[in-house]
Structure formats: structure tokens, C-alpha cells
Design an enzyme around this catalytic site. Structure first.
Site, PDB file in Angstrom:
ATOM      1  N   PHE A  17       0.852  -1.189   0.000  1.00 35.53           N
ATOM      2  CA  PHE A  17       0.000   0.000   0.000  1.00 35.53           C
ATOM      3  C   PHE A  17       0.889   1.241   0.000  1.00 35.53           C
ATOM      4  O   PHE A  17       1.919   1.257   0.663  1.00 35.53           O
ATOM      5  CB  PHE A  17      -0.906  -0.010   1.235  1.00 35.53           C
ATOM      6  CG  PHE A  17      -2.199   0.692   1.047  1.00 35.53           C
ATOM      7  CD1 PHE A  17      -2.337   2.014   1.416  1.00 35.53           C
ATOM      8  CD2 PHE A  17      -3.278   0.042   0.479  1.00 35.53           C
ATOM      9  CE1 PHE A  17      -3.534   2.687   1.242  1.00 35.53           C
ATOM     10  CE2 PHE A  17      -4.482   0.695   0.303  1.00 35.53           C
ATOM     11  CZ  PHE A  17      -4.608   2.024   0.678  1.00 35.53           C
TER      12      PHE A  17
ATOM     13  N   ALA B 160       0.078  -2.067   5.879  1.00 36.69           N
ATOM     14  CA  ALA B 160       0.851  -1.910   7.112  1.00 36.69           C
ATOM     15  C   ALA B 160       0.298  -2.763   8.246  1.00 36.69           C
ATOM     16  O   ALA B 160       1.061  -3.252   9.082  1.00 36.69           O
ATOM     17  CB  ALA B 160       0.876  -0.439   7.527  1.00 36.69           C
TER      18      ALA B 160
ATOM     19  N   VAL C 149       1.483   5.113   5.999  1.00 33.69           N
ATOM     20  CA  VAL C 149       0.063   5.281   6.286  1.00 33.69           C
ATOM     21  C   VAL C 149      -0.225   6.773   6.284  1.00 33.69           C
ATOM     22  O   VAL C 149       0.380   7.521   7.058  1.00 33.69           O
ATOM     23  CB  VAL C 149      -0.309   4.649   7.642  1.00 33.69           C
ATOM     24  CG1 VAL C 149      -1.794   4.802   7.914  1.00 33.69           C
ATOM     25  CG2 VAL C 149       0.107   3.180   7.687  1.00 33.69           C
TER      26      VAL C 149
ATOM     27  N   ASP D  92     -10.086  10.415   5.987  1.00 33.34           N
ATOM     28  CA  ASP D  92     -11.244  11.024   6.634  1.00 33.34           C
ATOM     29  C   ASP D  92     -11.619  10.371   7.957  1.00 33.34           C
ATOM     30  O   ASP D  92     -12.446  10.901   8.691  1.00 33.34           O
ATOM     31  CB  ASP D  92     -12.453  10.968   5.692  1.00 33.34           C
ATOM     32  CG  ASP D  92     -12.248  11.823   4.456  1.00 33.34           C
ATOM     33  OD1 ASP D  92     -11.460  12.797   4.522  1.00 33.34           O
ATOM     34  OD2 ASP D  92     -12.860  11.514   3.414  1.00 33.34           O
ATOM     35  N   THR D  93     -11.040   9.223   8.249  1.00 33.33           N
ATOM     36  CA  THR D  93     -11.335   8.509   9.489  1.00 33.33           C
ATOM     37  C   THR D  93     -10.046   8.371  10.303  1.00 33.33           C
ATOM     38  O   THR D  93      -8.955   8.594   9.777  1.00 33.33           O
ATOM     39  CB  THR D  93     -11.895   7.095   9.191  1.00 33.33           C
ATOM     40  OG1 THR D  93     -10.854   6.298   8.616  1.00 33.33           O
ATOM     41  CG2 THR D  93     -13.095   7.170   8.236  1.00 33.33           C
TER      42      THR D  93
ATOM     43  N   HIS E 135      -8.455   5.804  11.023  1.00 36.90           N
ATOM     44  CA  HIS E 135      -7.853   4.506  10.738  1.00 36.90           C
ATOM     45  C   HIS E 135      -6.322   4.555  10.825  1.00 36.90           C
ATOM     46  O   HIS E 135      -5.690   3.620  11.322  1.00 36.90           O
ATOM     47  CB  HIS E 135      -8.291   4.001   9.356  1.00 36.90           C
ATOM     48  CG  HIS E 135      -7.742   2.663   9.002  1.00 36.90           C
ATOM     49  ND1 HIS E 135      -8.158   1.511   9.627  1.00 36.90           N
ATOM     50  CD2 HIS E 135      -6.791   2.294   8.112  1.00 36.90           C
ATOM     51  CE1 HIS E 135      -7.489   0.479   9.120  1.00 36.90           C
ATOM     52  NE2 HIS E 135      -6.655   0.939   8.203  1.00 36.90           N
TER      53      HIS E 135
END
Length: 171
Positions: free
Chosen positions: A26, A60, A85, A89-90, A92
Site C-alpha cells: 500500500f 501496514a 500510512v 477522513d477517518t 484509521h
């Protein structure tokens, strides 16, 4: 974030140790930059490419699991966890930051294999870029940390073994 990271001692020979890198796919371009800089730094310190294992994982959050599996093999002197990372919007990114950091520390303590937390958590893409491909690129720093910690671990494990063999550790 501090930029005063210090320098790895030049007197230590880290070329004989084996290292593993567990890298997230990612945010690939940023993680790839960390991997590239880490491998280059290992090579600059005399570590042969055959002593570096790279394992790619989806994200991750999956990194600590594979780090633990690698540590359990007893084949690696240090493991680097790499990921990027970026906040969305959250919250997380905070969950991933805290859970992976805690997991990596637990793995290091329970296995005595140094775990280098190279999971870069940022508020935005500009910060991610600066810390991976820009002026604060951290890949080399993570490799230097792995090499120094592998050396410390080897020295301390030798001291523990000597102490146990001489009976000094008995009460």
C-alpha cells in the site's frame, strides 16, 4: 519530528548479520523508496544481498504478523517493518500506527530479535513524500538502526550465554 538522529558507530562490523525487510504494498511508491534506501545502506555497510530478505505484504496492518513469523525462524538478526500510512477522513491511520507499534515492540521483547518500526504515519501526502523520497527520507536511517541493533543484540546475547555458562546468573 526530530532530525537529530545521530550516526551509527563506524567501529562495528555488521556485514555478517542477516536482515529481513517486511514492506507494505500500500502506498507503493513511497514504501519502495524506503526499501531502496534501506537495501542501498545495507550494501554500503558490506551486507551482501543474499543476507537481506524482502517480503511484501498487502498493507501496514499485516506487517507485524510476518515480522513475527520471520523472528520465530531464528534466521534474522534484525527485522525492519516498512509501510506508509497517510491520514484520511477517518482515524484509521491512528489505529494502524498504535497497533503496529505495540505489536512490533511485543515481538521484539518476546523473541529478542530487534524490530525496527519503519511504518511512517503522516497527516498528508506531502509529509509522506518528505519522509520517503524527499529531504527527510528515512529508509537509510531504518537500515542503520537495524544494523546497530543486530550488533547490540549479538553482543548482549553473548554476554548472557557467558553468564549462564559460568553460573553467574544463578541465585
Amino acid at each position: 519530528m526530530s532530525l537529530d538522529k545521530g550516526k551509527m558507530p563506524k567501529k562495528i562490523d555488521v556485514s555478517q548479520y542477516r536482515y529481513a525487510i517486511v514492506a507494505s504494498r500500500f502506498n507503493k511508491k513511497y514504501v519502495d523508496a524506503l526499501v531502496k534506501d534501506a537495501v542501498k545502506t545495507f550494501n554500503e555497510h558490506g551486507v551482501d544481498s543474499k543476507n537481506i530478505k524482502l517480503v511484501r505484504v498487502p498493507g501496514a496492518g499485516e506487517v507485524p504478523h510476518v515480522c513475527n513469523m520471520l523472528a520465530e525462524t531464528c534466521q534474522y538478526d534484525a527485522v525492519i517493518a516498512l509501510g506508509v500510512v497517510i491520514a484520511g477522513d477517518t482515524p484509521h491511520h491512528l489505529i494502524i500506527a498504535h497497533s503496529t507499534a505495540n505489536a512490533l515492540q511485543q515481538i521484539a521483547v518476546s523473541t529478542t530479535v530487534p524490530m525496527i518500526n519503519g511504518i511512517v504515519v503522516t497527516e498528508n501526502e506531502e509529509q509522506a513524500k518528505a519522509r520517503t523520497v524527499g529531504k527527510i527520507a528515512r529508509g537509510a536511517e531504518f537500515a542503520e538502526c537495524a544494523m546497530e541493533m543486530a550488533w547490540h543484540a549479538a553482543v548482549l546475547l553473548d554476554e548472557i550465554t557467558e553468564s549462564q555458562e559460568s553460573g553467574e546468573g544463578e541465585k
